[in-house]
Design an enzyme around this catalytic site. Sequence first.
Site, PDB file in Angstrom:
ATOM      1  N   CYS A 122       0.849  -1.197   0.000  1.00  0.00           N
ATOM      2  CA  CYS A 122       0.000   0.000   0.000  1.00  0.00           C
ATOM      3  C   CYS A 122       0.890   1.255   0.000  1.00  0.00           C
ATOM      4  O   CYS A 122       1.665   1.453  -0.921  1.00  0.00           O
ATOM      5  CB  CYS A 122      -0.956  -0.052   1.192  1.00  0.00           C
ATOM      6  SG  CYS A 122      -2.186   1.241   1.236  1.00  0.00           S
ATOM      7  N   ASP A 171      -9.028  -3.134  -7.326  1.00  0.00           N
ATOM      8  CA  ASP A 171      -8.558  -2.145  -6.346  1.00  0.00           C
ATOM      9  C   ASP A 171      -9.215  -0.789  -6.619  1.00  0.00           C
ATOM     10  O   ASP A 171      -8.936  -0.146  -7.631  1.00  0.00           O
ATOM     11  CB  ASP A 171      -7.038  -2.021  -6.444  1.00  0.00           C
ATOM     12  CG  ASP A 171      -6.423  -1.256  -5.295  1.00  0.00           C
ATOM     13  OD1 ASP A 171      -7.096  -0.358  -4.747  1.00  0.00           O
ATOM     14  OD2 ASP A 171      -5.269  -1.540  -4.955  1.00  0.00           O
ATOM     15  N   HIS A 198      -7.727  -4.315  -3.201  1.00  0.00           N
ATOM     16  CA  HIS A 198      -6.625  -3.695  -2.460  1.00  0.00           C
ATOM     17  C   HIS A 198      -6.412  -4.456  -1.148  1.00  0.00           C
ATOM     18  O   HIS A 198      -7.357  -4.869  -0.501  1.00  0.00           O
ATOM     19  CB  HIS A 198      -6.974  -2.237  -2.165  1.00  0.00           C
ATOM     20  CG  HIS A 198      -5.815  -1.443  -1.634  1.00  0.00           C
ATOM     21  ND1 HIS A 198      -4.849  -0.912  -2.459  1.00  0.00           N
ATOM     22  CD2 HIS A 198      -5.473  -1.093  -0.373  1.00  0.00           C
ATOM     23  CE1 HIS A 198      -3.956  -0.267  -1.724  1.00  0.00           C
ATOM     24  NE2 HIS A 198      -4.317  -0.369  -0.459  1.00  0.00           N
TER      25      HIS A 198
END
Length: 229
Positions: A122, A171, A198
């Site tokens: 991330c 995502d 995600h």
Amino acid sequence: MGQWVDLTASDGFTAPAWVARTDGAPRGAVVVLQEIFGVNAHIRAVTDRLAMRGYLAVAPSTFARVQKGVDLGYSDADMKTGRALKAAVEGLPAPGVMPDIQAAIDYAARHSDCKVGVVGFCWGGLLTWRAACMLQGLSAAVPYYGGGMTTPAEVARQPRVPVLAHFGERDQWIPLDSVQAFARAHPEAQVHVYAADHGFNCDQRASYDEAAAMTARDRTLAFLARHVG
């Protein structure tokens, strides 16, 4: 397996890092860069598992310049806190948190006498991409769903080391067309897209996808074995 140590950056700032050591001589070293939730249980587990694979693994706290001791979960409140902390770090004067990542790379090299790779998730994926383009002493970089790394400003950077990038096609934070544009702009990088959301690598999140996580893990370990040891 791990323990906390203090890393000192080139400007004298001290940041904590979770360090996991393998039994015997390490085959290589890996810096692990956190999400917006701090060096929490998931990041420490990733670090420990890399040590079990034979690597010296170092996970620096990239929030330390704005707040130390951050260890968040995945609730809405934790997400809000994490985003605010990320924004605070991103708002620091240049070079921001990069000296702390360089300190982790230097520590990993010094304590392993091996090549060093970097893996991040991330926000840590974005920092991994920046490290691949800006920092010294790396041999490989593996960003997972790097939030922001497919924006034009980040795509314009040029990596100094081999890059393997993992993204999820569902995502909502990283549009698929931006991933495809990133891949076209960087044919030297290996870019893989999974039928996942995600955060698919984190088994503590609702978005965890075991099939994607295991495939990405195997690709990552093979990539590290080839470029780091």
